[in-house]
Write a protein that holds these residues in place. Structure first.
Motif, PDB file in Angstrom:
ATOM      1  N   LEU A  19       0.467  -0.678  -0.078  1.00  0.00           N
ATOM      2  CA  LEU A  19       0.210   0.000  -0.031  1.00  0.00           C
ATOM      3  C   LEU A  19       1.188   1.440  -0.129  1.00  0.00           C
ATOM      4  O   LEU A  19       0.303   2.529  -0.832  1.00  0.00           O
ATOM      5  N   ASP A  20       2.204   1.648   0.718  1.00  0.00           N
ATOM      6  CA  ASP A  20       2.427   2.015   0.937  1.00  0.00           C
ATOM      7  C   ASP A  20       4.049   2.847  -0.481  1.00  0.00           C
ATOM      8  O   ASP A  20       3.505   3.082  -0.904  1.00  0.00           O
ATOM      9  N   LEU A  25      -0.179   4.761  -1.057  1.00  0.00           N
ATOM     10  CA  LEU A  25      -1.354   5.493  -0.201  1.00  0.00           C
ATOM     11  C   LEU A  25      -0.944   6.985   0.976  1.00  0.00           C
ATOM     12  O   LEU A  25       0.450   6.253   1.091  1.00  0.00           O
ATOM     13  N   SER A  26      -1.957   7.485   0.707  1.00  0.00           N
ATOM     14  CA  SER A  26      -1.510   8.142   1.926  1.00  0.00           C
ATOM     15  C   SER A  26      -1.131   7.166   3.538  1.00  0.00           C
ATOM     16  O   SER A  26      -2.192   6.543   3.960  1.00  0.00           O
ATOM     17  N   HIS A  28      -2.798   7.559   6.385  1.00  0.00           N
ATOM     18  CA  HIS A  28      -3.914   7.796   6.645  1.00  0.00           C
ATOM     19  C   HIS A  28      -4.248   6.640   6.343  1.00  0.00           C
ATOM     20  O   HIS A  28      -4.995   5.785   6.931  1.00  0.00           O
ATOM     21  N   SER A  29      -4.619   6.505   5.083  1.00  0.00           N
ATOM     22  CA  SER A  29      -4.702   5.144   4.590  1.00  0.00           C
ATOM     23  C   SER A  29      -4.527   4.028   4.638  1.00  0.00           C
ATOM     24  O   SER A  29      -5.284   3.111   4.836  1.00  0.00           O
ATOM     25  N   ALA A  32      -5.560   2.819   7.733  1.00  0.00           N
ATOM     26  CA  ALA A  32      -7.258   2.512   7.758  1.00  0.00           C
ATOM     27  C   ALA A  32      -6.998   1.140   6.752  1.00  0.00           C
ATOM     28  O   ALA A  32      -7.892  -0.012   7.922  1.00  0.00           O
ATOM     29  N   TYR A  33      -6.868   1.521   6.612  1.00  0.00           N
ATOM     30  CA  TYR A  33      -6.756  -0.745   6.108  1.00  0.00           C
ATOM     31  C   TYR A  33      -6.206  -1.536   6.931  1.00  0.00           C
ATOM     32  O   TYR A  33      -6.822  -2.659   6.441  1.00  0.00           O
ATOM     33  N   ARG A  79     -16.648  -0.237   4.308  1.00  0.00           N
ATOM     34  CA  ARG A  79     -15.146  -0.128   4.283  1.00  0.00           C
ATOM     35  C   ARG A  79     -14.439  -0.830   4.723  1.00  0.00           C
ATOM     36  O   ARG A  79     -13.551  -1.465   3.627  1.00  0.00           O
ATOM     37  N   SER A  83     -11.748  -3.174   2.923  1.00  0.00           N
ATOM     38  CA  SER A  83     -10.764  -3.250   2.664  1.00  0.00           C
ATOM     39  C   SER A  83      -9.956  -4.769   2.999  1.00  0.00           C
ATOM     40  O   SER A  83      -8.659  -5.380   2.097  1.00  0.00           O
ATOM     41  N   LYS A 181      -4.573  13.156  -2.989  1.00  0.00           N
ATOM     42  CA  LYS A 181      -4.928  11.614  -2.174  1.00  0.00           C
ATOM     43  C   LYS A 181      -3.966  10.799  -3.520  1.00  0.00           C
ATOM     44  O   LYS A 181      -3.460  11.087  -4.769  1.00  0.00           O
ATOM     45  N   GLY A 182      -3.521   9.641  -2.618  1.00  0.00           N
ATOM     46  CA  GLY A 182      -2.474   8.518  -3.950  1.00  0.00           C
ATOM     47  C   GLY A 182      -0.960   9.980  -4.030  1.00  0.00           C
ATOM     48  O   GLY A 182      -0.447   8.919  -5.042  1.00  0.00           O
TER      49      GLY A 182
END
Length: 306
Positions: A19-20, A25-26, A28-29, A32-33, A79, A83, A181-182
């Motif tokens: 993800l990173d 992704l940020s 924060h995102s 959340a995941y 959400r 995920s 975002k992203g």
């Protein structure tokens, strides 16, 4: 994640890296995941599933059912389903699982509230009142006006606004470069009133607050550091409080307002999507419902046979 099996911990760590580093992704995102998937891992572990490769559609549905029993909101359930699907698709794609067991997992339909948008009279009163207060409020008044004008002119997010540097502005063409975002970059135009407010801030307000710690930040706090999101929200709430009858919205309310007024003025949905930085046109379409609601209200008031 300390109570999870090695297989779960390893999979979640690898997914976090994906993800990173790969999806950009940020933070924060990513959090959340990982929060959602840790809940899934804990539930699966209680079911005796020590390896995410052993997940089944039934176990995924059991997890969502347990979350619903705990009283989680539909938006949270939706959400967490998303995920889960992203995670199981990644597991399958990378060979960590034989099949994508989450592909058939349905999301609880999230109830979407229509966003609150300021009326034209409200936004005009807000900006006029802030303009009138600049001479009394000094540099911070000049900053507040520039913040409000730019938020309304561009519809950018509060985090995007606070992250702006001076060089992100093309002041001649009146375009601002925004990192959304992203970590996706987009260029957003702004009008003459916002341009004038920003010029006044840069010439007469910012030099009074700037310190060695200011760096290239466009907007500054009272001590000279980069304006943070908490303070930006406070600016919007406090300035709106001076407008009689205006709804109490924050920076995101100004984003809703900008989008709504653009559509009401005849802008096409694709253009508004690009301005707002929405990845999906479906996200932008909620604003058409706002405009249609106002159209129906006007019709009911004006038409003799409504």
């Amino acid at each position: 994640m300390s109570d999870l099996s090695e297989a779960w911990s390893s999979a979640l760590a690898d997914f976090e890296h994906h993800l990173d580093a790969e999806r950009n992704l940020s933070a924060h995102s990513v959090r959340a995941y990982l929060t959602d998937l840790t809940r899934l891992a804990e539930h699966a572990t209680k079911l005796g599933i020590e390896d995410p490769a052993s997940l089944t559609l039934r176990s995924l549905r059991s997890h969502l059912a347990a979350q619903q029993t705990l009283g989680r909101a539909r938006t949270t359930l939706a959400r967490r389903a998303t995920s889960t699907r992203v995670f199981t698709a990644w597991m399958s794609r990378t060979g960590r699982a034989r099949t994508d067991v989450g592909a058939m997992l349905a999301s609880p339909k999230a109830h979407r509230e229509l966003p609150v948008a300021l009326g034209h009279d409200d936004i005009r009163a807000l900006l006029d009142a802030t303009t009138a207060a600049v001479s009394h409020d000094g540099p911070q008044g000049s900053r507040d006006l520039a913040v409000l004008e730019l938020l309304y002119a561009t519809g950018i997010r509060v985090g995007e606004l606070c992250g702006l540097d001076i060089d992100d502005l093309d002041r001649e063409r009146r375009v601002v470069r925004v990192l959304g975002k992203g970590r996706k970059e987009r260029a957003v135009p702004y009008g003459a009133p916002a341009g004038e407010a920003v010029e006044q801030w840069l010439r007469h307000g910012r030099p009074s607050l700037a310190t060695e710690a200011s760096g290239p930040a466009l907007f500054l706090g009272a001590r000279g550091g980069r304006l943070d999101q908490r303070m930006a929200r406070r600016i919007v709430h406090e300035r709106l409080a001076a407008v009689n009858g205006a709804p109490d919205v924050g920076p995101h309310g100004l984003r809703h307002t900008a989008a709504t007024h653009l559509l009401e003025g005849g802008a096409d949905l694709r253009s508004v999507q690009e301005i707002l930085g929405h990845a999906s046109l479906g996200t932008t379409q909620i604003y058409t419902h706002v405009s249609n609601e106002r159209l129906r209200a006007a019709y009911r008031l004006a038409h003799p046979r409504a």
